[in-house]
Scaffold this motif. Structure first.
Motif, short mmCIF file in Angstrom:
data_model
loop_
_atom_site.label_atom_id
_atom_site.label_comp_id
_atom_site.label_asym_id
_atom_site.label_seq_id
_atom_site.Cartn_x
_atom_site.Cartn_y
_atom_site.Cartn_z
N LYS A 17 63.97 17.78 101.05
CA LYS A 17 63.21 16.41 101.58
C LYS A 17 62.33 15.88 100.82
O LYS A 17 61.32 16.53 100.11
N LEU A 18 62.01 14.41 101.01
CA LEU A 18 60.95 13.64 100.14
C LEU A 18 60.19 13.42 101.29
O LEU A 18 60.59 12.40 102.12
N THR A 19 58.80 13.55 101.01
CA THR A 19 57.80 13.04 101.99
C THR A 19 57.34 11.93 101.42
O THR A 19 57.50 11.67 100.05
N GLY A 20 56.33 11.13 101.74
CA GLY A 20 55.51 10.06 101.27
C GLY A 20 56.25 8.75 101.46
O GLY A 20 57.48 8.75 102.06
N ASP A 21 55.40 7.49 101.38
CA ASP A 21 56.09 6.36 101.60
C ASP A 21 56.42 5.22 100.52
O ASP A 21 56.21 5.60 99.45
N LYS A 25 57.96 7.17 97.12
CA LYS A 25 59.13 7.90 97.41
C LYS A 25 60.29 7.14 96.53
O LYS A 25 61.15 7.85 96.09
N ARG A 26 60.33 5.79 96.35
CA ARG A 26 61.39 5.18 95.82
C ARG A 26 61.37 5.70 94.09
O ARG A 26 62.17 5.80 93.66
N THR A 34 66.51 13.80 94.17
CA THR A 34 66.80 13.25 95.34
C THR A 34 67.37 14.46 96.23
O THR A 34 67.42 15.68 95.62
N ASP A 66 52.58 13.97 93.18
CA ASP A 66 53.96 13.66 93.31
C ASP A 66 54.82 15.01 93.84
O ASP A 66 55.63 14.82 94.61
N MET A 69 54.89 15.97 97.38
CA MET A 69 55.73 15.27 98.11
C MET A 69 57.07 15.44 98.45
O MET A 69 57.86 15.15 99.04
N ILE A 70 57.51 16.75 97.46
CA ILE A 70 58.94 16.99 97.28
C ILE A 70 59.13 18.43 97.96
O ILE A 70 58.62 19.29 97.36
#
Length: 73
Positions: A17-21, A25-26, A34, A66, A69-70
């Motif tokens: 899962k990727l967190t962050g906004d 995230k993009r 991914t 970063d 967030m993963i």
């Protein structure tokens, strides 16, 4: 759930899962990280920043913020 930041050198993990906004995230997704992709942790700098990983056959350096967030398993 552990994050990419906590993974030891030489381990391969799968992204859950990727967190962050938004933009952050993009950007992580644009780098090829991914859900479901394998990430091999090549090197962690002495102070933990950056973390060098291999994703989809290419090498990438990620900041600790970063990597946090993963979520991986």
């Amino acid at each position: 759930m552990k994050t990419l930041k906590e993974v030891a050198c030489g381990q391969t993990v799968v992204v859950k899962k990727l967190t962050g906004d938004g933009p952050v995230k993009r950007r992580i997704m644009d780098m090829g990280i991914t859900k479901g992709v394998s990430v091999f942790v090549r090197k962690v700098a002495p102070l933990g920043d950056p973390v060098e990983v291999t994703v989809r056959g290419y090498e990438l350096s990620l900041r600790k913020a970063d990597a946090e967030m993963i979520e991986v398993e």
